[in-house]
Design a protein around this motif. Structure first.
Motif, PDB file in Angstrom:
ATOM      1  N   GLU A  82     -32.620  20.871  79.238  1.00 43.87           N
ATOM      2  CA  GLU A  82     -32.875  21.444  80.548  1.00 43.87           C
ATOM      3  C   GLU A  82     -33.203  22.927  80.461  1.00 43.87           C
ATOM      4  O   GLU A  82     -33.949  23.459  81.283  1.00 43.87           O
ATOM      5  CB  GLU A  82     -31.667  21.210  81.448  1.00 43.87           C
ATOM      6  CG  GLU A  82     -31.457  19.727  81.781  1.00 43.87           C
ATOM      7  CD  GLU A  82     -30.150  19.468  82.512  1.00 43.87           C
ATOM      8  OE1 GLU A  82     -29.321  20.412  82.582  1.00 43.87           O
ATOM      9  OE2 GLU A  82     -29.946  18.335  82.987  1.00 43.87           O
ATOM     10  N   ASP A  83     -32.665  23.613  79.445  1.00 43.34           N
ATOM     11  CA  ASP A  83     -32.929  25.038  79.277  1.00 43.34           C
ATOM     12  C   ASP A  83     -34.310  25.272  78.682  1.00 43.34           C
ATOM     13  O   ASP A  83     -35.091  26.085  79.191  1.00 43.34           O
ATOM     14  CB  ASP A  83     -31.864  25.662  78.379  1.00 43.34           C
ATOM     15  CG  ASP A  83     -32.145  27.129  78.108  1.00 43.34           C
ATOM     16  OD1 ASP A  83     -32.220  27.907  79.075  1.00 43.34           O
ATOM     17  OD2 ASP A  83     -32.302  27.488  76.908  1.00 43.34           O
ATOM     18  N   ASP A  84     -34.645  24.566  77.600  1.00 40.27           N
ATOM     19  CA  ASP A  84     -35.923  24.759  76.923  1.00 40.27           C
ATOM     20  C   ASP A  84     -36.255  23.513  76.108  1.00 40.27           C
ATOM     21  O   ASP A  84     -35.848  23.389  74.952  1.00 40.27           O
ATOM     22  CB  ASP A  84     -35.875  25.984  76.012  1.00 40.27           C
ATOM     23  CG  ASP A  84     -37.199  26.211  75.278  1.00 40.27           C
ATOM     24  OD1 ASP A  84     -38.199  25.549  75.631  1.00 40.27           O
ATOM     25  OD2 ASP A  84     -37.222  27.036  74.340  1.00 40.27           O
ATOM     26  N   PRO A  85     -37.015  22.563  76.680  1.00 37.13           N
ATOM     27  CA  PRO A  85     -37.302  21.317  75.964  1.00 37.13           C
ATOM     28  C   PRO A  85     -38.230  21.490  74.769  1.00 37.13           C
ATOM     29  O   PRO A  85     -38.382  20.563  73.974  1.00 37.13           O
ATOM     30  CB  PRO A  85     -37.954  20.431  77.031  1.00 37.13           C
ATOM     31  CG  PRO A  85     -38.529  21.389  78.009  1.00 37.13           C
ATOM     32  CD  PRO A  85     -37.604  22.563  78.033  1.00 37.13           C
ATOM     33  N   THR A  86     -38.844  22.668  74.619  1.00 31.80           N
ATOM     34  CA  THR A  86     -39.751  22.870  73.489  1.00 31.80           C
ATOM     35  C   THR A  86     -39.021  23.256  72.205  1.00 31.80           C
ATOM     36  O   THR A  86     -39.633  23.250  71.131  1.00 31.80           O
ATOM     37  CB  THR A  86     -40.783  23.962  73.801  1.00 31.80           C
ATOM     38  OG1 THR A  86     -40.130  25.230  73.900  1.00 31.80           O
ATOM     39  CG2 THR A  86     -41.517  23.649  75.098  1.00 31.80           C
TER      40      THR A  86
END
Length: 692
Positions: A274-278
């Protein structure tokens, strides 16, 4: 104003209410759909075709004889958009669930809950190229070994309906059928590009020259991927060469070469997603985790047709794979696999009635040299293991389809199976852990198929399935002793119907399977305090039941509505530990839908929806789940059978953050865990093609 989530749900419901399509045999080019007839008494297409590789019209006629869930996907359907992985190919095939782990080819592939614990290196399905298995001898397969652009069509046989290919598993078989000189263009060029620095190119050629025909395809694919450390690159050559001795005898040789490199970004916690899927999993970066291999495959199929009613097909293959796979350790493996399939078909009448009899023998074997080392930044450290893994499988099968009435056929079949798994320890510093296990199975099948109109039929069947463990399960050791595992078995009842009437095409199956000794990731019962899991047989019967539904409607000229829907009810049945909990990894309700405008000139355009309508458990205890999601996409293009074609495709237009799939663990105890594989964000792809 409605939120993005509700907009996507609304579009999904509109598409599902109007159609339940997804049936790949209703694909279109430059004219209204020409739907296949299901009449079995009609003659096959009389256009010139290879004896060893039926054209798609003949294949449709043959597959519609099966009294159970089957499907044919015309390559023209998925070549109207991006065709980079198995999900692009199989998305609208009823009953097939495919989700890439990081947007590329490595995926969770499952039919009827097969291989449900696997998100990698598939299991529980026989993956074939031209009727010859791509699986290693122990049952595992690599998605990267397939080139969708080289196929003429794809056959899907769900469950025991794959008997003709010697499949014994719960999932069945998926067979990619190559183009030949009879069906290919003399020269075809294709180029694609898109988000994440994605590039893909193909050049192919096929012709008939006297009694000889050939087809050769070369492809290159490269992408940086949506996530950090998800780069992938591969080169593939798929070719076949046929020679017809006379109108009843033909032989065909296959040569395949694959060179693929895939970085593995690993799984994230839900909070990280949710914070940074990359982002990549930190341990994946430290270990420079990846899966690289080279594959060489040689095969031959020879068909001898005695007369119009009898034929024998003999296939053989040899494949070599060199794998370098740094993960928790560095796996350095070379594999030699080989096998044959001898199938006799007789369609002479019996007792004055139409009859189709099939008898076959399917032996396969393989040896893997397995070296393992400490992973030091993606390089070999100290040796941790050295072994030889030998697998042998022998399947003998027979099936008879007898028409007791002109429109009613009774089907009986049986398969006798033997499997051997031998693990020879060649690194004895921890003692000799060699082991040998044998498995025997009997898989009967009985069913009926009723053609209630010339274009429609209903069917029912009962079958058994049998699946011995692969070395991925067997080499796990408990206290230095290899695991003793029982083969997974089960019984399945299936009922369904398929056909076309007026503007409607449908394909509907309901199945209920009682699976015994299912191979799952469970806690070690000898160590109740352990948090790690091992693969072992479930303590109780598990239930796999569901609906596989495809329906297509053409309500008005030039408008097509299609959908593929699955209800997946996979659960324990009064298990002493997990009660009636759901099995993790696959959503209970899953929908793919598309609304498309098609102009006779070859232009097409329309939106599509992917909807995973329920939360997906991550653990067997059902304390942690991924969230439901809905994705919106759009596809447009122009396609003709000769000359210039082009497409544009947009995926995940609202840039949804979601888990495409997850890992599977025993019990998360309600805490977040690094088991989530993010799906790709918003992406755009386009391509051009020219066929001479």
């Amino acid at each position: 104003m409605m939120s993005n989530h509700y907009l996507k749900m609304t579009l999904a419901l509109l598409c599902s209410g109007a159609t339940i399509g997804g049936k790949a045999w209703a694909d279109h080019d430059t004219k209204p759909t020409q739907l296949p007839t299901l009449t079995i008494t009609g003659e096959a297409d009389t256009a010139p075709q290879a004896l060893t590789v039926p054209n798609i019209e003949t294949a449709r006629e043959q597959i519609n004889r099966v009294p159970g869930g089957v499907d044919i996907i015309d390559a023209e359907s998925y070549q109207k958009g991006r065709a980079a992985n198995l999900k692009d190919v199989l998305d609208y095939s009823p009953g097939v669930y495919v989700q890439p782990r990081f947007g590329a080819e490595e995926s969770r592939v499952s039919i009827r809950g097969s291989g449900i614990q696997r998100t990698f290196h598939g299991r529980g399905i026989k993956l074939l190229q031209d009727g010859v298995p791509l699986n290693l001898a122990d049952g595992g397969f690599d998605m990267q070994a397939v080139e969708p652009l080289a196929a003429e069509y794809v056959e899907v046989y769900r469950g025991a309906n794959a008997l003709m290919y010697g499949s014994t598993t719960l999932g069945g078989a998926i067979n990619f059928v190559s183009r030949t000189g009879y069906t290919a263009s003399p020269l075809q060029l294709r180029f694609e590009s898109g988000s994440f620095d994605t590039y893909r190119a193909q050049v192919s050629s096929g012709q008939v020259i006297g009694d000889t025909d050939y087809y050769i395809s070369g492809t290159f694919f490269s992408t940086n991927g949506f996530r950090n450390w998800s780069e992938q690159e591969n080169e593939r050559i798929f070719s076949n060469f046929g020679y017809r001795f006379n109108e009843n005898l033909e032989t065909r040789f296959y040569v395949t070469y694959v060179n693929t490199q895939s970085n593995l970004p690993g799984s994230l916690t839900k909070a990280q997603l949710e914070d940074d899927p990359t982002q990549a999993n930190p341990s994946s970066l430290r270990g420079q985790q990846k899966r690289d291999f080279r594959l060489m495959r040689l095969g031959n199929t020879t068909t001898w047709r005695w007369d119009d009613k009898q034929r024998i097909d003999i296939s053989s293959f040899w494949s070599y794979k060199d794998l370098y796979h740094p993960i928790f350790q560095v796996l350095d493996q070379t594999s030699d696999d080989y096998g044959a399939n001898i199938r006799y078909t007789n369609e002479n009448d019996l007792f004055g009635r139409k009859n189709i009899f099939t008898l076959g023998l399917y032996p396969t074997g393989g040896r893997t040299q397995d070296d393992r080392f400490v992973n030091i930044g993606g390089h070999r450290g100290a040796r941790t293991a050295k072994s030889t893994q030998d697998a042998i499988n022998i399947d003998f099968y027979g099936e008879n389809q007898h028409y007791v009435l002109h429109q009613l056929a009774l089907v009986t079949g049986i398969q006798l199976s033997y499997a051997s798994r031998e693990y020879t320890d060649r690194f004895l510093s921890n003692g000799d852990q060699s082991d040998h296990q044998d498995y025997f199975g009997v898989s009967p099948k009985v069913g009926a198929r009723w053609e209630f109109t010339g274009n429609s039929q209903a069917y029912v069947n009962f079958s058994r399935n049998f699946e011995p463990p692969s070395f991925g399960e067997l080499v796990v050791q408990r206290n230095g002793v290899p695991l003793e595992l029982t083969a997974q078995r089960g019984s399945t009842v299936e009922i369904g119907t398929r056909g076309r009437e007026g503007i409607v095409n449908w394909d509907l199956s309901y199945y209920h399977a009682w699976v015994e000794n299912e191979l799952l990731q469970l806690r070690d019962p000898t160590d109740p305090t352990a948090t790690a899991t091992i693969t072992r047989n479930a303590d109780s019967t598990t239930i796999h039941q569901g609906i596989e539904l495809g329906l297509e409607i053409r309500p008005i000229e030039n408008i097509v509505l299609r959908q593929a829907y699955m209800w997946n009810d996979f659960r324990f049945d009064n298990d002493p530990t997990y009660g009636n909990n759901r099995l993790p990894g696959i959503p209970e309700h899953y929908l793919r839908a598309e609304l498309r405008y098609e102009h006779p000139s070859g232009f097409y355009a329309g939106p599509n929806v992917e909807w995973s309508a329920t939360r997906i458990p991550v653990d067997l205890a059902n304390t942690l789940s991924s969230d439901a999601y809905a994705l919106m996409g759009f596809r447009a293009g122009y396609r003709t059978k000769q000359g210039f074609s082009a497409y544009f495709e947009a995926k995940n237009l609202t840039d949804e953050k979601y888990a495409a799939t997850t890992g599977v663990i025993a019990n998360a105890d309600g805490r977040d865990a690094a088991q989530f594989y993010p799906g790709d964000g918003r992406a755009f792809f386009g391509g051009v093609e020219y066929r001479f």
